[in-house]
Write a protein that holds these residues in place. Structure first.
Motif, PDB file in Angstrom:
ATOM      1  N   LEU A  27       0.819  -1.208   0.000  1.00 58.35           N
ATOM      2  CA  LEU A  27       0.000   0.000   0.000  1.00 58.35           C
ATOM      3  C   LEU A  27       0.855   1.261   0.000  1.00 58.35           C
ATOM      4  CD1 LEU A  27      -2.774  -1.057   2.542  1.00 58.35           C
ATOM      5  CD2 LEU A  27      -3.045  -0.730   0.090  1.00 58.35           C
ATOM      6  N   ALA A  28       2.011   1.183   0.682  1.00 54.41           N
ATOM      7  CA  ALA A  28       2.825   2.388   0.838  1.00 54.41           C
ATOM      8  C   ALA A  28       3.803   2.620  -0.303  1.00 54.41           C
ATOM      9  CB  ALA A  28       3.594   2.316   2.161  1.00 54.41           C
ATOM     10  N   HIS A  29       4.291   1.526  -0.928  1.00 49.85           N
ATOM     11  CA  HIS A  29       5.421   1.700  -1.840  1.00 49.85           C
ATOM     12  C   HIS A  29       5.225   1.079  -3.219  1.00 49.85           C
ATOM     13  CE1 HIS A  29       7.245   2.911   1.875  1.00 49.85           C
ATOM     14  NE2 HIS A  29       7.165   1.700   2.378  1.00 49.85           N
ATOM     15  N   ASP A  30       4.024   0.621  -3.533  1.00 54.00           N
ATOM     16  CA  ASP A  30       3.813  -0.018  -4.829  1.00 54.00           C
ATOM     17  C   ASP A  30       3.360   1.029  -5.840  1.00 54.00           C
ATOM     18  OD1 ASP A  30       3.081  -1.509  -7.006  1.00 54.00           O
ATOM     19  OD2 ASP A  30       2.125  -3.099  -5.844  1.00 54.00           O
ATOM     20  N   PRO A  31       4.225   1.430  -6.771  1.00 53.21           N
ATOM     21  CA  PRO A  31       3.841   2.456  -7.740  1.00 53.21           C
ATOM     22  C   PRO A  31       2.706   2.016  -8.667  1.00 53.21           C
ATOM     23  CG  PRO A  31       5.947   1.473  -8.345  1.00 53.21           C
ATOM     24  CD  PRO A  31       5.604   0.948  -6.991  1.00 53.21           C
ATOM     25  N   ASP A  32       2.608   0.714  -8.946  1.00 55.05           N
ATOM     26  CA  ASP A  32       1.538   0.223  -9.802  1.00 55.05           C
ATOM     27  C   ASP A  32       0.195   0.428  -9.125  1.00 55.05           C
ATOM     28  OD1 ASP A  32       0.158  -0.921 -11.835  1.00 55.05           O
ATOM     29  OD2 ASP A  32       0.927  -2.948 -11.553  1.00 55.05           O
ATOM     30  N   LEU A  33       0.115   0.117  -7.842  1.00 49.73           N
ATOM     31  CA  LEU A  33      -1.114   0.318  -7.099  1.00 49.73           C
ATOM     32  C   LEU A  33      -1.467   1.801  -7.045  1.00 49.73           C
ATOM     33  CD1 LEU A  33      -3.428  -0.651  -5.308  1.00 49.73           C
ATOM     34  CD2 LEU A  33      -1.852  -0.595  -3.367  1.00 49.73           C
ATOM     35  N   ALA A  34      -0.478   2.648  -6.798  1.00 50.30           N
ATOM     36  CA  ALA A  34      -0.726   4.084  -6.765  1.00 50.30           C
ATOM     37  C   ALA A  34      -1.247   4.585  -8.113  1.00 50.30           C
ATOM     38  CB  ALA A  34       0.560   4.829  -6.385  1.00 50.30           C
ATOM     39  N   GLY A  35      -0.692   4.039  -9.198  1.00 44.04           N
ATOM     40  CA  GLY A  35      -1.152   4.454 -10.518  1.00 44.04           C
ATOM     41  C   GLY A  35      -2.594   4.058 -10.786  1.00 44.04           C
ATOM     42  N   ARG A  36      -2.969   2.864 -10.358  1.00 47.88           N
ATOM     43  CA  ARG A  36      -4.343   2.406 -10.568  1.00 47.88           C
ATOM     44  C   ARG A  36      -5.333   3.228  -9.746  1.00 47.88           C
ATOM     45  NH1 ARG A  36      -4.398  -2.739 -13.114  1.00 47.88           N
ATOM     46  NH2 ARG A  36      -2.315  -3.620 -13.310  1.00 47.88           N
ATOM     47  N   LEU A  37      -4.973   3.529  -8.511  1.00 42.87           N
ATOM     48  CA  LEU A  37      -5.834   4.372  -7.683  1.00 42.87           C
ATOM     49  C   LEU A  37      -5.973   5.767  -8.282  1.00 42.87           C
ATOM     50  CD1 LEU A  37      -4.628   3.377  -4.093  1.00 42.87           C
ATOM     51  CD2 LEU A  37      -6.881   2.941  -5.080  1.00 42.87           C
ATOM     52  N   HIS A  38      -4.856   6.288  -8.781  1.00 41.52           N
ATOM     53  CA  HIS A  38      -4.894   7.608  -9.398  1.00 41.52           C
ATOM     54  C   HIS A  38      -5.804   7.616 -10.628  1.00 41.52           C
ATOM     55  CE1 HIS A  38      -3.521  11.548 -10.722  1.00 41.52           C
ATOM     56  NE2 HIS A  38      -3.271  11.038 -11.913  1.00 41.52           N
ATOM     57  N   GLU A  39      -5.748   6.539 -11.401  1.00 42.30           N
ATOM     58  CA  GLU A  39      -6.594   6.449 -12.593  1.00 42.30           C
ATOM     59  C   GLU A  39      -8.074   6.443 -12.225  1.00 42.30           C
ATOM     60  OE1 GLU A  39      -7.352   3.437 -16.407  1.00 42.30           O
ATOM     61  OE2 GLU A  39      -5.815   3.000 -14.917  1.00 42.30           O
ATOM     62  N   VAL A  40      -8.441   5.673 -11.199  1.00 44.71           N
ATOM     63  CA  VAL A  40      -9.842   5.619 -10.761  1.00 44.71           C
ATOM     64  C   VAL A  40     -10.296   6.979 -10.263  1.00 44.71           C
ATOM     65  CG1 VAL A  40     -11.394   4.647  -9.024  1.00 44.71           C
ATOM     66  CG2 VAL A  40      -9.820   3.156 -10.264  1.00 44.71           C
ATOM     67  N   LEU A  41      -9.477   7.623  -9.438  1.00 42.36           N
ATOM     68  CA  LEU A  41      -9.841   8.935  -8.892  1.00 42.36           C
ATOM     69  C   LEU A  41      -9.940   9.989  -9.995  1.00 42.36           C
ATOM     70  CD1 LEU A  41      -7.667   8.997  -5.643  1.00 42.36           C
ATOM     71  CD2 LEU A  41     -10.134   8.648  -5.833  1.00 42.36           C
ATOM     72  N   SER A  42      -9.088   9.890 -10.998  1.00 37.68           N
ATOM     73  CA  SER A  42      -9.143  10.849 -12.115  1.00 37.68           C
ATOM     74  C   SER A  42     -10.450  10.713 -12.883  1.00 37.68           C
ATOM     75  CB  SER A  42      -7.952  10.620 -13.057  1.00 37.68           C
ATOM     76  OG  SER A  42      -6.730  10.857 -12.393  1.00 37.68           O
ATOM     77  N   MET A  43     -10.893   9.462 -13.116  1.00 36.03           N
ATOM     78  CA  MET A  43     -12.156   9.260 -13.825  1.00 36.03           C
ATOM     79  C   MET A  43     -13.336   9.780 -13.004  1.00 36.03           C
ATOM     80  SD  MET A  43     -11.451   8.024 -16.756  1.00 36.03           S
ATOM     81  CE  MET A  43     -10.019   9.120 -16.630  1.00 36.03           C
ATOM     82  N   VAL A  44     -13.309   9.547 -11.699  1.00 34.30           N
ATOM     83  CA  VAL A  44     -14.381  10.054 -10.831  1.00 34.30           C
ATOM     84  C   VAL A  44     -14.436  11.576 -10.893  1.00 34.30           C
ATOM     85  CG1 VAL A  44     -15.140  10.282  -8.438  1.00 34.30           C
ATOM     86  CG2 VAL A  44     -14.350   8.071  -9.287  1.00 34.30           C
ATOM     87  N   THR A  45     -13.258  12.196 -10.860  1.00 30.45           N
ATOM     88  CA  THR A  45     -13.210  13.664 -10.919  1.00 30.45           C
ATOM     89  C   THR A  45     -13.725  14.180 -12.253  1.00 30.45           C
ATOM     90  OG1 THR A  45     -11.290  13.660  -9.441  1.00 30.45           O
ATOM     91  CG2 THR A  45     -11.674  15.650 -10.721  1.00 30.45           C
ATOM     92  N   ALA A  46     -13.363  13.517 -13.349  1.00 31.35           N
ATOM     93  CA  ALA A  46     -13.811  13.955 -14.672  1.00 31.35           C
ATOM     94  C   ALA A  46     -15.328  13.839 -14.802  1.00 31.35           C
ATOM     95  CB  ALA A  46     -13.114  13.130 -15.748  1.00 31.35           C
ATOM     96  N   ILE A  47     -15.901  12.727 -14.326  1.00 27.27           N
ATOM     97  CA  ILE A  47     -17.362  12.539 -14.400  1.00 27.27           C
ATOM     98  C   ILE A  47     -18.069  13.598 -13.570  1.00 27.27           C
ATOM     99  CG2 ILE A  47     -19.238  10.973 -13.772  1.00 27.27           C
ATOM    100  CD1 ILE A  47     -17.338   8.651 -14.451  1.00 27.27           C
ATOM    101  N   ARG A  48     -17.553  13.840 -12.382  1.00 25.21           N
ATOM    102  CA  ARG A  48     -18.173  14.835 -11.499  1.00 25.21           C
ATOM    103  C   ARG A  48     -18.118  16.235 -12.122  1.00 25.21           C
ATOM    104  NH1 ARG A  48     -17.006  18.132  -6.995  1.00 25.21           N
ATOM    105  NH2 ARG A  48     -18.625  18.033  -5.383  1.00 25.21           N
ATOM    106  N   SER A  49     -16.995  16.544 -12.772  1.00 29.08           N
ATOM    107  CA  SER A  49     -16.865  17.855 -13.405  1.00 29.08           C
ATOM    108  C   SER A  49     -17.873  18.030 -14.547  1.00 29.08           C
ATOM    109  CB  SER A  49     -15.444  18.029 -13.930  1.00 29.08           C
ATOM    110  OG  SER A  49     -15.302  19.253 -14.613  1.00 29.08           O
ATOM    111  N   SER A  50     -18.014  17.002 -15.409  1.00 25.85           N
ATOM    112  CA  SER A  50     -18.961  17.083 -16.524  1.00 25.85           C
ATOM    113  C   SER A  50     -20.398  17.182 -16.015  1.00 25.85           C
ATOM    114  CB  SER A  50     -18.810  15.862 -17.435  1.00 25.85           C
ATOM    115  OG  SER A  50     -17.519  15.815 -18.010  1.00 25.85           O
ATOM    116  N   ALA A  51     -20.717  16.393 -15.001  1.00 22.61           N
ATOM    117  CA  ALA A  51     -22.067  16.427 -14.449  1.00 22.61           C
ATOM    118  C   ALA A  51     -22.385  17.781 -13.832  1.00 22.61           C
ATOM    119  CB  ALA A  51     -22.228  15.323 -13.407  1.00 22.61           C
TER     120      ALA A  51
END
Length: 449
Positions: A134-158
């Motif tokens: 959880l603390a040091h896996d860059p792949d996990l951080a990238g996947r979480l960032h991708e999910v959060l980015s999509m949530v932010t984009a949907i919220r902005s359009s809505a």
């Protein structure tokens, strides 16, 4: 024939008696075979005489068992298991010598304690792997960032659609299309994240990050590369090309850089020279540095490069100025987390604040086997290569068994942990976050400095 040491416990007589009865032997028959009197055998079986040496051999031969079965008993493994479990509860002041009696008289309970201890150790390791992930896996951080980015984009359009009712139909269509496309990507990203989290953690041979790959590559070679010792830097490319552990290009680049440093150190301090010095001077890093007329930092790095048949059992850790672990060589009795988050009480981190000094202290890691290790730590400052660039701080630590015979400090062993999140020590002033291994009422708050 070598003599057997005097039995540590009087229960040897009980084992002799149990074995004799299982064979339906009379005391007189066993006494005759062991060349002793029946009365003396009776005293032995009632644990009123301590025995050793050739008598143990004669009794074992007469009973048809190995001498170790009499001197240690079938419960020898249970004794070590019970003692290991007791190490995690130093506040109870348990008498470790009583573990043998418990294992002998109540083997079922001793086995239960041993299995629980093994299970606890397994869970501690799993918690540490998850914490590292959880603390040091860059792949996990990238996947979480991708999910959060999509949530932010949907919220902005809505939000735009809701707050702009007079929006032209063409733009409304575009925003609806964006929401639809972003929703599809969000679903795909969420599914990939769930699948990633459901994947097994830390299985043998499974490499999660480039750093994992490099660590696995180093460990697979035993931290020693004879090709570089013999041919220098020209062997680096060959080693990387032949590896089936270095999968990603990032890992190969990291390994290439680290092997290049290895080659430089090997050229400055050849294997034959450092090996001869260790054979003559031991592993005291300051004494070795003075004997070889070499920097302490180089001597410590070269010690970490030596094969086990030359150096014996040895552990190694290095970190940068932020405390992140750069390289490690495992040693029994001292758990090493990946990345940052080690115990603030490690001599490794103390050395960061004292560049140039050499720290030597005996340590024992809480929650591990009852083993004392002698730690040598040294911090160094690497000058900036260009104007305006900051200097770099690094530290490294060598760990050797305290019983190796080097000049051991007379102070009691310093208790250290692995990382605060899985450290069982209560009331530690250096704790920065609560431990998962303590009762909630005993965890307390993280300290502020």
């Amino acid at each position: 024939m070598a003599k057997i040491a005097l039995a540590e416990t009087g229960l040897i007589g009980t084992r002799v008696r149990e074995r004799r009865l299982a064979l339906a032997l009379k005391q007189t028959d066993l006494a005759r075979a062991a060349e002793i009197s029946p009365s003396y055998l009776n005293l032995i079986e009632h644990n009123r005489r301590r025995i050793g040496g050739s008598l143990v051999l004669r009794l074992a031969r007469a009973l048809g068992v190995e001498p170790a079965l009499l001197t240690q008993g079938a419960a020898a493994g249970l004794v070590s298991g019970v003692q290991a479990a007791a190490q995690g509860y130093s506040e109870l002041a348990l008498d470790l010598e009583e573990a043998a009696e418990l294992a002998e008289r109540f083997p079922g309970w001793a086995e239960l304690i041993t299995k629980d201890q093994a299970r606890l150790a397994e869970l501690e390791e799993q918690v540490q792997r998850l914490t590292d992930r959880l603390a040091h896996d860059p792949d996990l951080a990238g996947r979480l960032h991708e999910v959060l980015s999509m949530v932010t984009a949907i919220r902005s359009s809505a939000s735009i659609l809701m707050e702009t009712p007079e929006l032209e139909p063409e733009w409304q269509h575009r925003f609806h299309r964006n929401i639809n496309e972003d929703s599809d990507r969000l679903a795909q990203g969420a599914e990939a994240l769930v699948a990633y989290l459901d994947a097994p953690v830390g299985q043998a041979g499974q490499m999660q990050t480039p750093l994992d790959e490099v660590d696995g590559f180093w460990a697979a070679h035993g931290h020693h590369f004879p090709q570089i010792e013999a041919r220098g830097a020209e062997a680096v490319a060959e080693l990387i090309a032949a590896s089936d552990v270095l999968v990603s290009e990032q890992a190969r680049a990291m390994a290439r850089e680290r092997l290049g440093h290895y080659a430089q150190e090997a050229e400055a301090l050849p294997l034959a020279e450092i090996a001869a010095a260790v054979a003559d001077q031991g592993t005291d890093v300051l004494r070795l540095a003075q004997h070889l007329d070499q920097p302490v930092a180089r001597v410590m790095r070269r010690l970490s490069h030596l094969p086990q048949e030359v150096i014996g059992e040895l552990g190694y850790l290095s970190c940068d100025g932020a405390g992140a672990i750069l390289s490690r060589r495992a040693i029994a009795g001292f758990a090493m987390p990946r990345g940052s988050g080690g115990c603030p009480r490690w001599p490794l981190y103390l050395a960061l604040g004292q560049p140039g000094a050499v720290i030597r202290v005996e340590i024992q890691q809480a929650g591990q086997e009852a083993r004392h290790l002698l730690a040598y730590a040294h911090g160094e400052m690497i000058p900036a290569a260009q104007y305006g660039q900051p200097s770099l701080h690094r530290a490294q630590m060598i760990l050797v068994p305290a019983e190796r015979g080097d000049a051991t400090p007379s102070e009691p062993a310093r208790q250290v942990g692995m990382t605060c999140r899985v450290c069982p020590v209560a009331g530690c002033s250096a704790r920065r976050e609560p431990s998962l291994l303590q009762n909630p009422a005993d965890r307390g708050a993280a300290k502020e400095f």
